[in-house]
Design a protein around this motif. Sequence first.
Motif, PDB file in Angstrom:
ATOM      1  N   MET A   1      16.186   2.933  -5.022  1.00  0.00           N
ATOM      2  CA  MET A   1      15.011   3.424  -4.318  1.00  0.00           C
ATOM      3  C   MET A   1      13.926   3.856  -5.309  1.00  0.00           C
ATOM      4  O   MET A   1      12.809   3.387  -5.238  1.00  0.00           O
ATOM      5  N   LEU A   2      14.279   4.772  -6.221  1.00  0.00           N
ATOM      6  CA  LEU A   2      13.279   5.243  -7.183  1.00  0.00           C
ATOM      7  C   LEU A   2      12.831   4.134  -8.125  1.00  0.00           C
ATOM      8  O   LEU A   2      11.664   4.082  -8.503  1.00  0.00           O
ATOM      9  N   SER A   3      13.769   3.237  -8.468  1.00  0.00           N
ATOM     10  CA  SER A   3      13.380   2.152  -9.368  1.00  0.00           C
ATOM     11  C   SER A   3      12.368   1.219  -8.713  1.00  0.00           C
ATOM     12  O   SER A   3      11.463   0.714  -9.375  1.00  0.00           O
ATOM     13  N   SER A   4      12.492   0.998  -7.402  1.00  0.00           N
ATOM     14  CA  SER A   4      11.508   0.135  -6.730  1.00  0.00           C
ATOM     15  C   SER A   4      10.159   0.845  -6.609  1.00  0.00           C
ATOM     16  O   SER A   4       9.112   0.210  -6.708  1.00  0.00           O
ATOM     17  N   ILE A   5      10.176   2.168  -6.422  1.00  0.00           N
ATOM     18  CA  ILE A   5       8.917   2.921  -6.383  1.00  0.00           C
ATOM     19  C   ILE A   5       8.234   2.837  -7.742  1.00  0.00           C
ATOM     20  O   ILE A   5       7.025   2.602  -7.831  1.00  0.00           O
ATOM     21  N   LEU A   6       9.014   3.011  -8.809  1.00  0.00           N
ATOM     22  CA  LEU A   6       8.453   2.902 -10.160  1.00  0.00           C
ATOM     23  C   LEU A   6       7.897   1.507 -10.409  1.00  0.00           C
ATOM     24  O   LEU A   6       6.789   1.345 -10.923  1.00  0.00           O
ATOM     25  N   SER A   7       8.677   0.500 -10.032  1.00  0.00           N
ATOM     26  CA  SER A   7       8.263  -0.886 -10.243  1.00  0.00           C
ATOM     27  C   SER A   7       6.984  -1.212  -9.474  1.00  0.00           C
ATOM     28  O   SER A   7       6.054  -1.829 -10.008  1.00  0.00           O
ATOM     29  N   ASN A   8       6.925  -0.784  -8.212  1.00  0.00           N
ATOM     30  CA  ASN A   8       5.735  -1.039  -7.398  1.00  0.00           C
ATOM     31  C   ASN A   8       4.521  -0.293  -7.946  1.00  0.00           C
ATOM     32  O   ASN A   8       3.411  -0.823  -7.956  1.00  0.00           O
ATOM     33  N   GLY A   9       4.728   0.945  -8.391  1.00  0.00           N
ATOM     34  CA  GLY A   9       3.634   1.712  -8.970  1.00  0.00           C
ATOM     35  C   GLY A   9       3.093   1.071 -10.232  1.00  0.00           C
ATOM     36  O   GLY A   9       1.877   0.992 -10.443  1.00  0.00           O
ATOM     37  N   LEU A  10       4.013   0.597 -11.080  1.00  0.00           N
ATOM     38  CA  LEU A  10       3.585  -0.055 -12.319  1.00  0.00           C
ATOM     39  C   LEU A  10       2.850  -1.363 -12.037  1.00  0.00           C
ATOM     40  O   LEU A  10       1.843  -1.664 -12.682  1.00  0.00           O
ATOM     41  N   SER A  11       3.339  -2.134 -11.064  1.00  0.00           N
ATOM     42  CA  SER A  11       2.655  -3.391 -10.745  1.00  0.00           C
ATOM     43  C   SER A  11       1.270  -3.102 -10.166  1.00  0.00           C
ATOM     44  O   SER A  11       0.311  -3.822 -10.448  1.00  0.00           O
ATOM     45  N   GLY A  12       1.147  -2.033  -9.391  1.00  0.00           N
ATOM     46  CA  GLY A  12      -0.155  -1.636  -8.859  1.00  0.00           C
ATOM     47  C   GLY A  12      -1.111  -1.212  -9.963  1.00  0.00           C
ATOM     48  O   GLY A  12      -2.300  -1.528  -9.927  1.00  0.00           O
ATOM     49  N   MET A  13      -0.585  -0.478 -10.947  1.00  0.00           N
ATOM     50  CA  MET A  13      -1.418  -0.070 -12.081  1.00  0.00           C
ATOM     51  C   MET A  13      -1.904  -1.289 -12.856  1.00  0.00           C
ATOM     52  O   MET A  13      -3.086  -1.385 -13.197  1.00  0.00           O
ATOM     53  N   ARG A  14      -0.985  -2.243 -13.126  1.00  0.00           N
ATOM     54  CA  ARG A  14      -1.373  -3.462 -13.861  1.00  0.00           C
ATOM     55  C   ARG A  14      -2.411  -4.266 -13.083  1.00  0.00           C
ATOM     56  O   ARG A  14      -3.386  -4.761 -13.654  1.00  0.00           O
ATOM     57  N   ALA A  15      -2.205  -4.414 -11.780  1.00  0.00           N
ATOM     58  CA  ALA A  15      -3.133  -5.199 -10.963  1.00  0.00           C
ATOM     59  C   ALA A  15      -4.521  -4.559 -10.934  1.00  0.00           C
ATOM     60  O   ALA A  15      -5.533  -5.253 -11.088  1.00  0.00           O
ATOM     61  N   ASN A  16      -4.573  -3.242 -10.754  1.00  0.00           N
ATOM     62  CA  ASN A  16      -5.870  -2.565 -10.736  1.00  0.00           C
ATOM     63  C   ASN A  16      -6.542  -2.607 -12.097  1.00  0.00           C
ATOM     64  O   ASN A  16      -7.765  -2.726 -12.180  1.00  0.00           O
ATOM     65  N   GLN A  17      -5.767  -2.537 -13.180  1.00  0.00           N
ATOM     66  CA  GLN A  17      -6.355  -2.640 -14.523  1.00  0.00           C
ATOM     67  C   GLN A  17      -6.937  -4.033 -14.745  1.00  0.00           C
ATOM     68  O   GLN A  17      -8.035  -4.180 -15.285  1.00  0.00           O
ATOM     69  N   THR A  18      -6.223  -5.061 -14.305  1.00  0.00           N
ATOM     70  CA  THR A  18      -6.730  -6.427 -14.432  1.00  0.00           C
ATOM     71  C   THR A  18      -8.017  -6.603 -13.636  1.00  0.00           C
ATOM     72  O   THR A  18      -8.989  -7.183 -14.127  1.00  0.00           O
ATOM     73  N   ALA A  19      -8.035  -6.082 -12.407  1.00  0.00           N
ATOM     74  CA  ALA A  19      -9.236  -6.183 -11.571  1.00  0.00           C
ATOM     75  C   ALA A  19     -10.402  -5.428 -12.205  1.00  0.00           C
ATOM     76  O   ALA A  19     -11.542  -5.900 -12.183  1.00  0.00           O
ATOM     77  N   LEU A  20     -10.125  -4.269 -12.799  1.00  0.00           N
ATOM     78  CA  LEU A  20     -11.173  -3.504 -13.481  1.00  0.00           C
ATOM     79  C   LEU A  20     -11.687  -4.265 -14.697  1.00  0.00           C
ATOM     80  O   LEU A  20     -12.891  -4.272 -14.975  1.00  0.00           O
ATOM     81  N   ASP A  21     -10.798  -4.949 -15.408  1.00  0.00           N
ATOM     82  CA  ASP A  21     -11.209  -5.788 -16.540  1.00  0.00           C
ATOM     83  C   ASP A  21     -12.143  -6.905 -16.085  1.00  0.00           C
ATOM     84  O   ASP A  21     -13.137  -7.209 -16.751  1.00  0.00           O
ATOM     85  N   VAL A  22     -11.826  -7.521 -14.947  1.00  0.00           N
ATOM     86  CA  VAL A  22     -12.665  -8.595 -14.399  1.00  0.00           C
ATOM     87  C   VAL A  22     -14.051  -8.048 -14.062  1.00  0.00           C
ATOM     88  O   VAL A  22     -15.077  -8.649 -14.416  1.00  0.00           O
ATOM     89  N   SER A  23     -14.090  -6.904 -13.415  1.00  0.00           N
ATOM     90  CA  SER A  23     -15.364  -6.299 -13.045  1.00  0.00           C
ATOM     91  C   SER A  23     -16.174  -5.945 -14.293  1.00  0.00           C
ATOM     92  O   SER A  23     -17.385  -6.188 -14.346  1.00  0.00           O
TER      93      SER A  23
END
Length: 107
Positions: A1-23
């Motif tokens: 459970m906690l590992s999936s929360i961590l994994s999802n949070g990290l993927s969200g951070m990476r995705a938002n960082q990539t989108a911010l880089d594009v902008s």
Amino acid sequence: MLSSILSNGLSGMRANQTALDVSSHNVANAETQGFIPQQAEFQEASNGGVTVSVSQQGFKMAAQEASGTDLTKEIVQSIQYQAGFDINAKMVKTADELLGTLINTKA
């Protein structure tokens, strides 16, 4: 459970960082003649996380024309991406604290 929360949070951070880089790339090239802005699109990953794909916006410009970058749109999106990153970072921090509490309880 906690590992999936961590994994999802990290993927969200990476995705938002990539989108911010594009902008940021679009804003940096806003005055470049013939520049075609990029666009970030979020998708749900099969594991429950999130991914982002980057593509060129769907129009061609002549080399002598100004960039097609909409600075207002880029500013608004940058604020959204930063907020998304912050939310995911808080989720990761909370999951880490819960994991620490569980470890301390078991010890």
